[in-house]
Design an enzyme around this catalytic site. Structure first.
Site, PDB file in Angstrom:
ATOM      1  N   ARG A  69     -26.436 -36.294 -15.070  1.00 47.98           N
ATOM      2  CA  ARG A  69     -25.601 -36.024 -16.239  1.00 47.98           C
ATOM      3  C   ARG A  69     -24.576 -34.935 -15.952  1.00 47.98           C
ATOM      4  O   ARG A  69     -23.396 -35.197 -15.779  1.00 47.98           O
ATOM      5  CB  ARG A  69     -26.490 -35.632 -17.436  1.00 47.98           C
ATOM      6  CG  ARG A  69     -25.781 -35.753 -18.794  1.00 47.98           C
ATOM      7  CD  ARG A  69     -24.860 -34.606 -19.137  1.00 47.98           C
ATOM      8  NE  ARG A  69     -25.496 -33.314 -19.217  1.00 47.98           N
ATOM      9  CZ  ARG A  69     -24.855 -32.184 -19.453  1.00 47.98           C
ATOM     10  NH1 ARG A  69     -23.537 -32.181 -19.593  1.00 47.98           N
ATOM     11  NH2 ARG A  69     -25.498 -31.022 -19.484  1.00 47.98           N
ATOM     12  N   ASP A  70     -25.011 -33.705 -15.877  1.00 44.77           N
ATOM     13  CA  ASP A  70     -24.099 -32.582 -15.663  1.00 44.77           C
ATOM     14  C   ASP A  70     -23.399 -32.697 -14.316  1.00 44.77           C
ATOM     15  O   ASP A  70     -22.231 -32.320 -14.171  1.00 44.77           O
ATOM     16  CB  ASP A  70     -24.890 -31.271 -15.748  1.00 44.77           C
ATOM     17  CG  ASP A  70     -24.014 -30.048 -15.905  1.00 44.77           C
ATOM     18  OD1 ASP A  70     -22.790 -30.205 -16.002  1.00 44.77           O
ATOM     19  OD2 ASP A  70     -24.556 -28.928 -15.935  1.00 44.77           O
ATOM     20  N   HIS A  83     -29.831 -21.642 -15.980  1.00 43.08           N
ATOM     21  CA  HIS A  83     -28.876 -22.644 -15.495  1.00 43.08           C
ATOM     22  C   HIS A  83     -27.720 -21.900 -14.824  1.00 43.08           C
ATOM     23  O   HIS A  83     -26.886 -21.296 -15.494  1.00 43.08           O
ATOM     24  CB  HIS A  83     -28.369 -23.475 -16.683  1.00 43.08           C
ATOM     25  CG  HIS A  83     -27.403 -24.556 -16.321  1.00 43.08           C
ATOM     26  ND1 HIS A  83     -27.695 -25.905 -16.488  1.00 43.08           N
ATOM     27  CD2 HIS A  83     -26.138 -24.518 -15.836  1.00 43.08           C
ATOM     28  CE1 HIS A  83     -26.652 -26.629 -16.118  1.00 43.08           C
ATOM     29  NE2 HIS A  83     -25.687 -25.805 -15.723  1.00 43.08           N
ATOM     30  N   HIS A 104     -24.441 -21.856 -12.107  1.00 41.54           N
ATOM     31  CA  HIS A 104     -23.444 -22.518 -11.262  1.00 41.54           C
ATOM     32  C   HIS A 104     -23.189 -21.639 -10.038  1.00 41.54           C
ATOM     33  O   HIS A 104     -23.311 -20.414 -10.102  1.00 41.54           O
ATOM     34  CB  HIS A 104     -22.149 -22.749 -12.041  1.00 41.54           C
ATOM     35  CG  HIS A 104     -22.245 -23.889 -13.005  1.00 41.54           C
ATOM     36  ND1 HIS A 104     -21.448 -25.008 -12.910  1.00 41.54           N
ATOM     37  CD2 HIS A 104     -23.050 -24.093 -14.073  1.00 41.54           C
ATOM     38  CE1 HIS A 104     -21.761 -25.851 -13.882  1.00 41.54           C
ATOM     39  NE2 HIS A 104     -22.729 -25.315 -14.606  1.00 41.54           N
ATOM     40  N   CYS A 117     -17.789 -28.301 -15.333  1.00 39.73           N
ATOM     41  CA  CYS A 117     -17.603 -28.541 -16.763  1.00 39.73           C
ATOM     42  C   CYS A 117     -16.149 -28.881 -17.034  1.00 39.73           C
ATOM     43  O   CYS A 117     -15.255 -28.099 -16.698  1.00 39.73           O
ATOM     44  CB  CYS A 117     -18.013 -27.309 -17.568  1.00 39.73           C
ATOM     45  SG  CYS A 117     -17.767 -27.501 -19.349  1.00 39.73           S
ATOM     46  N   ASN A 145     -23.136 -27.081  -9.968  1.00 40.47           N
ATOM     47  CA  ASN A 145     -24.402 -26.411 -10.229  1.00 40.47           C
ATOM     48  C   ASN A 145     -25.051 -26.004  -8.905  1.00 40.47           C
ATOM     49  O   ASN A 145     -24.728 -26.532  -7.843  1.00 40.47           O
ATOM     50  CB  ASN A 145     -25.350 -27.360 -10.964  1.00 40.47           C
ATOM     51  CG  ASN A 145     -24.842 -27.773 -12.313  1.00 40.47           C
ATOM     52  OD1 ASN A 145     -25.021 -27.084 -13.306  1.00 40.47           O
ATOM     53  ND2 ASN A 145     -24.197 -28.933 -12.368  1.00 40.47           N
TER      54      ASN A 145
END
Length: 300
Positions: A17-18, A207, A209, A240, A249
């Site tokens: 997803r991300d 989370h 990056h 993003c 990430n």
């Protein structure tokens, strides 16, 4: 003095997803399905698989319904659903875990969801209540928890306030994000120490990056604060679309290597994980150059 390390840690894989949401080349649905299956075979137990957002804004996720039907049994699969329309679509899939998101700063939210932080929370509260009545697991993703691409450094009190708002709304997990990869270990330790202390009954996930190559150091710092859940993306995929400068990430394979070498069990097999990355690597627009993956392929 020894480090404060958990016996084991949970890695939430966000690559499907991300990791893929900002990829310009559309990745074929069957490739996404195979990627997910290979990640599960590597030992991943929790995974963000897709998002129910407008294909106009995130065309990579236009096959969300089909992808959501292809998750192997026994995996907690999160689907991102930012609003009522997305949640209604998600409710038609087998997934029983839904992720929502709000950024800490008003400017980020206005660029992303056309709402202020307060307006975003006001819209979400009744939706979250409805999901809890239906026994869904709710993961709240808190963007720009450390720095915002538009407003700069974010005050810890602002991030903590939003964490508490989500806690009051009944979420099960907070995924607290260094969206543009500017945090350093002292900041990670400070913020996560406060979150863990003030919200001891919630699952707290970090989370990070890796924009400035501080993500692994931040993970170690977060563990010192008591965190044992980490989002990561196989191959370091990600970014993003609404956060200029947000690169990938932290790479799942690098996190697993680090934790296992430190004696923290993840349950993830590195050789199988690299084979999962092999599935997606030829389909994306940039080469995968994360440390462990690059070295493993040089030695083949």
């Amino acid at each position: 003095m020894s480090l404060n390390l958990p016996e084991k840690a949970v890695i939430i894989e966000v690559g499907p997803r991300d990791g893929l949401q900002n990829e310009q080349n559309f990745v074929d649905t069957e490739v996404k399905k195979l990627f997910i299956q290979k990640l599960a075979a590597a030992g991943i137990q929790e995974m963000e698989i897709t998002s129910f957002v407008s294909p106009k804004w995130v065309p990579q996720m236009r096959d969300a319904e089909e992808v959501a039907l292809a998750v192997p049994e026994g995996i907690r699969s999160y689907v991102l659903a930012p609003n009522r329309r997305g949640i209604d679509r998600a409710l038609e899939t087998p997934s029983k875990a839904i992720a929502v998101f709000v950024g800490v700063t008003n400017t980020f939210n206005e660029k992303n969801i056309n709402k202020t932080t307060e307006e975003g929370m006001n819209e979400l509260r009744p939706l979250l209540s409805d999901l809890k009545e239906k026994n869904y697991f709710i993961r709240a993703c808190i963007s720009t928890a450390f720095y915002c691409p538009y407003e700069g450094k974010v005050a810890e009190t602002d991030t903590l306030s939003l964490c508490h708002e989500f806690a009051k709304a009944g979420v099960d997990e907070l995924s607290v994000a260094d969206t543009i990869g500017m945090a350093v270990p002292t900041e990670a330790f400070s913020l996560f120490s406060k979150i863990k202390n003030e919200l001891p009954d919630l699952l707290i996930t970090a989370h990070f990056h890796d924009t400035r190559k501080t993500a692994l150091a931040n993970i170690v710092a977060a563990m010192q604060a008591g965190v044992d859940r980490f989002d990561a993306s196989a191959g370091g995929l990600g970014g993003c679309p609404f956060a200029p400068g947000a690169t990938g990430n932290v790479a799942t394979e690098d996190v697993v290597y680090l934790l296992e070498r430190m004696g923290v069990k993840t349950g993830i097999h590195l050789d199988r994980l690299t084979r999962a990355i092999d599935v997606i690597a030829p389909k994306i627009s940039r080469p995968i150059e994360t440390g462990y993956y690059r070295l493993s392929r040089q030695s083949d």
